[in-house]
Write a protein that holds these residues in place. Structure first.
Motif, mmCIF file in Angstrom:
data_model
loop_
_atom_site.group_PDB
_atom_site.id
_atom_site.type_symbol
_atom_site.label_atom_id
_atom_site.label_comp_id
_atom_site.label_asym_id
_atom_site.label_seq_id
_atom_site.Cartn_x
_atom_site.Cartn_y
_atom_site.Cartn_z
ATOM 1 N N GLU A 1 15.452 64.447 45.499
ATOM 2 C CA GLU A 1 16.024 63.109 45.280
ATOM 3 C C GLU A 1 15.127 62.257 44.385
ATOM 4 O O GLU A 1 15.604 61.581 43.466
ATOM 5 C CB GLU A 1 16.249 62.403 46.621
ATOM 6 N N LEU A 2 13.818 62.287 44.639
ATOM 7 C CA LEU A 2 12.900 61.483 43.827
ATOM 8 C C LEU A 2 12.771 62.048 42.417
ATOM 9 O O LEU A 2 12.580 61.298 41.456
ATOM 10 C CB LEU A 2 11.530 61.407 44.503
ATOM 11 N N LYS A 3 12.876 63.354 42.263
ATOM 12 C CA LYS A 3 12.846 63.940 40.924
ATOM 13 C C LYS A 3 14.033 63.456 40.096
ATOM 14 O O LYS A 3 13.881 63.081 38.934
ATOM 15 C CB LYS A 3 12.859 65.470 41.016
ATOM 16 N N GLN A 4 15.227 63.451 40.715
ATOM 17 C CA GLN A 4 16.405 62.981 39.999
ATOM 18 C C GLN A 4 16.349 61.484 39.746
ATOM 19 O O GLN A 4 16.774 61.004 38.693
ATOM 20 C CB GLN A 4 17.664 63.322 40.789
ATOM 21 N N LEU A 5 15.797 60.715 40.700
ATOM 22 C CA LEU A 5 15.682 59.271 40.497
ATOM 23 C C LEU A 5 14.716 58.960 39.360
ATOM 24 O O LEU A 5 14.960 58.058 38.552
ATOM 25 C CB LEU A 5 15.207 58.602 41.792
ATOM 26 N N LYS A 6 13.644 59.716 39.273
ATOM 27 C CA LYS A 6 12.707 59.541 38.160
ATOM 28 C C LYS A 6 13.384 59.850 36.828
ATOM 29 O O LYS A 6 13.224 59.107 35.846
ATOM 30 C CB LYS A 6 11.496 60.458 38.365
ATOM 31 N N SER A 7 14.165 60.916 36.796
ATOM 32 C CA SER A 7 14.888 61.261 35.569
ATOM 33 C C SER A 7 15.903 60.179 35.207
ATOM 34 O O SER A 7 16.083 59.855 34.026
ATOM 35 C CB SER A 7 15.581 62.612 35.747
ATOM 36 N N LEU A 8 16.553 59.585 36.201
ATOM 37 C CA LEU A 8 17.520 58.518 35.947
ATOM 38 C C LEU A 8 16.837 57.274 35.381
ATOM 39 O O LEU A 8 17.327 56.658 34.429
ATOM 40 C CB LEU A 8 18.251 58.164 37.243
ATOM 41 N N PHE A 9 15.700 56.895 35.949
ATOM 42 C CA PHE A 9 14.969 55.730 35.443
ATOM 43 C C PHE A 9 14.516 55.962 34.000
ATOM 44 O O PHE A 9 14.557 55.047 33.167
ATOM 45 C CB PHE A 9 13.764 55.433 36.335
ATOM 46 N N ILE A 10 14.060 57.174 33.692
ATOM 47 C CA ILE A 10 13.622 57.473 32.328
ATOM 48 C C ILE A 10 14.788 57.365 31.356
ATOM 49 O O ILE A 10 14.662 56.814 30.258
ATOM 50 C CB ILE A 10 12.976 58.869 32.272
#
Length: 314
Positions: free
Chosen positions: A154-163
């Protein structure tokens, strides 16, 4: 059942330019983001959408009217809205008794839902509460603090979304004075995501490198993870596929060190050094005096050898 789809053909030069711009590009520019509200939205989330839209300008579209959309139950309305405004990214704010102060961040691939994450806006301090501000369209420096960003899906995808949300033009070099804004994302062990925004101030330090200070300019947001929809492995692989023009072809016997220096290794066959002709330049040829001296030296050696041989026979 076959579905017939009309392929638009341009009839004018302007229409051709528009269609070419919509086609996939080798180097994609900033992604357009859509900010809108659900059937109900709290004042806190509405102000947060406005502040994040200000950061995304001019690559953001904010819709004022409310939409009767529950994206986790039915994603088709969101896909239609994103296709209408040509926005592969979206941010949906909503509020309900079960999920108050709710924010959904998601993205599309070919205008089909790829992934999305739901966040609870626990606390929020807007831009109006801070005195400093930044220039419109400034490229931010993104900082992700903590090792938790790489430990859960979940945090990996959230980081990708923020980027994807705050990424702008791809640049090869950057000027130090061009770093004016930074966004800090901190993942804590208790499941919170802290968003902080700072203005970078460069001051004199007495040396070539300036002294860097950070001045908080807002917004200041504390998120908590709720629901998430992670992408399918095959769909994510297709979305991340690079075009042939950007694929790096590895060259044999060439390497680059940590300092960026390129080193090459050359393979040559076995050479007979004794038979190599080295005197090919006119300036390196022997003079007449040198050739005469060499002949005299050879004759002297031959005469000495003959004399030694005669003495041996006696």
């Amino acid at each position: 059942m076959s579905v017939w789809q009309r392929v638009a053909k341009p009839t004018t030069r302007r229409g051709k330019r528009v269609l070419l711009k919509r086609e996939p590009q080798v180097v994609e520019g900033p992604k357009r983001a859509l900010f809108f509200q659900g059937r109900k939205c709290s004042e806190k989330v509405r102000a947060l959408l406005k502040d994040l839209h200000d950061f995304k300008k001019p690559d953001g579209v904010k819709l004022n009217r409310k939409h009767d959309i529950t994206v986790f139950e039915n994603a088709k309305p969101v896909e239609d809205v994103c296709r209408k405004y040509e926005a592969p990214l979206f941010m949906l704010g909503s509020h309900s008794k079960k999920r108050p102060d709710n924010l959904v961040i998601g993205r599309m691939f070919n205008y089909n839902l790829l992934d999305m994450i739901e966040l609870y806006v626990e606390s929020f301090t807007g831009l109006k509460e801070f005195a400093e501000s930044i220039t419109l369209g400034t490229k931010p420096c993104l900082v992700f603090n903590g090792p938790l960003w790489e430990q859960t899906d979940e945090l990996k995808q959230l980081k990708s979304l923020f980027i994807d949300f705050f990424h702008r033009e791809t640049v090869e070099n950057i000027r130090l004075q061009g770093l004016e804004h930074t966004l800090s994302f901190n993942a804590t062990p208790d499941g919170k995501i802290l968003l902080r925004s700072y203005k970078i101030i460069l001051k004199k330090s007495g040396v070539k490198t300036p002294r860097v200070e950070l001045d908080e300019i807002g917004p200041r947001v504390d998120f908590t993870l709720r629901r998430s929809k992670l992408p399918d492995e095959d769909l994510m692989k297709e979305a991340c596929r690079k075009p042939k023009e950007l694929r790096v072809i590895k060259k044999q016997n060439i390497s680059t060190d940590e300092l960026g220096n390129t080193h090459g290794r050359v393979h040559m066959g076995k050479q007979n050094i004794k038979t190599i002709q080295t005197r090919k330049m006119k300036g390196l040829k022997k003079t007449a005096a040198e050739r005469k001296a060499e002949k005299l030296k050879i004759l002297k050696v031959v005469n000495n050898n003959e004399a030694v041989a005669e003495n041996g026979d006696r």
